[in-house]
Enzyme design. Structure first.
Site, short mmCIF file in Angstrom:
data_model
loop_
_atom_site.label_atom_id
_atom_site.label_comp_id
_atom_site.label_asym_id
_atom_site.label_seq_id
_atom_site.Cartn_x
_atom_site.Cartn_y
_atom_site.Cartn_z
N ARG A 110 17.95 21.75 39.15
CA ARG A 110 17.54 22.94 38.85
C ARG A 110 16.34 22.60 38.17
O ARG A 110 16.17 21.91 37.50
CB ARG A 110 18.60 23.65 37.86
CG ARG A 110 19.94 23.98 38.30
CD ARG A 110 20.97 24.63 37.52
NE ARG A 110 22.39 24.72 37.81
CZ ARG A 110 22.88 25.16 38.61
NH1 ARG A 110 22.39 25.85 39.69
NH2 ARG A 110 24.27 24.91 38.92
N ASP A 168 27.68 34.33 46.31
CA ASP A 168 27.17 35.61 45.49
C ASP A 168 25.75 36.21 46.05
O ASP A 168 25.15 37.05 45.59
CB ASP A 168 27.04 35.48 44.21
CG ASP A 168 25.82 34.08 43.79
OD1 ASP A 168 25.61 33.50 44.94
OD2 ASP A 168 25.60 33.70 42.72
O1 F6P Z 1 26.04 28.08 41.48
C1 F6P Z 1 27.21 26.94 41.58
C2 F6P Z 1 28.02 26.74 40.09
O2 F6P Z 1 28.97 25.60 40.64
C3 F6P Z 1 28.59 27.82 39.68
O3 F6P Z 1 29.77 28.27 40.32
C4 F6P Z 1 28.77 27.18 37.96
O4 F6P Z 1 28.84 28.24 37.23
C5 F6P Z 1 27.52 26.44 37.83
O5 F6P Z 1 27.08 26.27 39.27
C6 F6P Z 1 27.91 25.18 37.20
O6 F6P Z 1 26.37 24.45 37.02
P1 F6P Z 1 26.16 23.24 36.61
O7 F6P Z 1 26.51 22.00 37.54
O8 F6P Z 1 24.74 22.97 36.26
O9 F6P Z 1 27.19 22.75 35.43
#
Ligand code: F6P
Length: 383
Positions: A110, A168
């Site tokens: 991200r 989503d």
């Molecule tokens: O968007 C995918 C996802 O797995 C969501 O379902 C979850 O809330 C989030 O990403 C978790 O993010 P991270 O891997 O940054 O903890």
């Protein structure tokens, strides 16, 4: 290849990884090389890899020349694995054997910095100076928003590819990774049922999905879980919690020996004073306090909560995800090379793969699908 390729296409994976990303990388690379004779540049760690490379070059022609030389000298696995480059010229061998492998060969991230227009400008300048013809962005909601901004702010051709286990995105029936994550959840429920039945227990399993309940509801229908609680139903009130608990208790009086409850992570509780607490634990407390009330038929009925977490993002991609990834790649190329090219996002609509423009309207059927799935689950699971 000794000279830098003319008008390559670049591809990156962004946001949370999702099964099917590797199948897409293989397909986009192989179709580029075998069908269209266009080389593909793989970008490491999503937008972050581009931002790092842009910083390194920083508009200096000598740095740009060095970057190009490095990319050409260290193609495929050498640049990707041995030298950990941010930009790699993909070859046949580096995408060999990855079709069903979970995660992403290129890495994903991200990138909050990408919200800044000046950071996007530096990336556009870098891609332009490399002569990149088009960029393909594989990821979820935030990543596709980044892709749309790049398309709006440059002359680049940009194609987004939906990949998120959350499902989503309302313009496609399925995103890459959903089928695999549902498959994993069914596997998990099967395991929890064995132990739940042995102890006559209630298992509350929290799924991922952000604000969307699709993952939980699809897994509930496919696994036979007794109950599913999703965010689309609105904040769960105290009265509804009691209804849920009473329903589970009644099913026990009818001879059930276990109950599996799937709760999506996006569910909210109207009385919640600790919104960061895992939903599975909030439900455990509410259910057990109902089961322990005076005169209850099963005062010893235990509830075990589990947060399934990142388990849902990994594992071998299902055939359905691998096929969808390959179809998305084929469509991305067709759209990029059509005489009237259109920027947008590949989507599955009525079982056809299409490219919808960025900002396309939601499919009206998507919300209906979710509602119908809930009704179906309700009628299949009630005793
Ligand atoms: O968007 C995918 C996802 O797995 C969501 O379902 C979850 O809330 C989030 O990403 C978790 O993010 P991270 O891997 O940054 O903890």
């Amino acid at each position: 290849m000794s000279t830098f390729p003319d008008r390559p296409v670049a591809v990156l994976c962004s946001g949370g990884d999702s099964p099917g990303m590797n199948a897409f990388l293989r397909a986009v690379t192989r179709l580029g090389l075998n069908r269209h004779q266009i080389p593909v540049l793989g970008i490491r760690d999503g937008y972050q890899g581009l931002v790092r490379a842009a910083r390194q070059v920083n508009g200096h022609p000598a740095e740009l020349a060095k970057l190009k030389a490095r990319i050409v000298a260290n193609t495929g696995a050498k640049g990707l694995i041995e030298l950990d480059q941010d930009i790699i010229l993909m070859d046949h061998a580096c995408v060999s054997g990855i079709v069903g492998r979970g995660g992403t060969l290129l890495g994903s991230a991200r990138c909050l910095e990408f919200h800044k227009p000046e950071v996007r400008r530096s990336v556009i300048d870098l891609l332009t100076s490399l002569g990149v013809h088009a960029l393909v962005v594989v990821g979820g909601d935030g990543s596709l928003t980044g892709a749309r901004l790049l398309a709006d702010e440059s002359d680049l051709r940009v194609i987004g590819v939906p990949a998120t286990i959350d499902n989503d995105l309302q313009f496609t029936e399925l995103a890459l990774g959903v089928d695999t994550a549902v498959h994993t959840l069914v596997w998990a429920v099967d395991h929890f049922i064995d132990t739940a039945r042995s102890h006559r227990r209630v298992m509350v399993l929290e799924t991922m999905g952000r604000d969307c309940g699709d993952l939980a509801r699809m897994a509930a229908v496919a696994s036979g879980a007794e109950m599913v609680i999703t965010p689309e139903g609105g904040a769960v009130t105290h009265e509804r919690l009691i209804e849920y608990a009473a329903k589970i208790e009644t099913s026990m009086t009818r001879g059930r020996r276990h109950a599996i409850v799937l709760v999506a992570e996006g569910v909210k509780f109207s009385h919640d004073t600790t919104p960061d607490r895992s939903r599975a634990y909030v439900l455990r407390d509410a259910f057990e306090s109902y089961f322990r009330r005076a005169g209850a038929p099963y005062p010893d009925l235990e509830v075990r909560p589990s947060v399934l977490g990142h388990l849902q993002r990994g594992g071998h991609a299902t055939p359905q995800d691998c096929i969808l990834a390959s179809r998305f790649a084929e469509n991305a190329w067709e759209s990029l090379l059509s005489p009237e090219p259109q920027n947008g996002i590949t989507a599955l609509q009525h079982n056809r793969v299409v490219v919808v423009p960025f900002g396309a309207e939601d499919m009206p059927d998507r919300a209906r699908f979710s509602r119908k799935m809930d009704e179906l689950h309700e009628d299949l699971s009630s005793w």
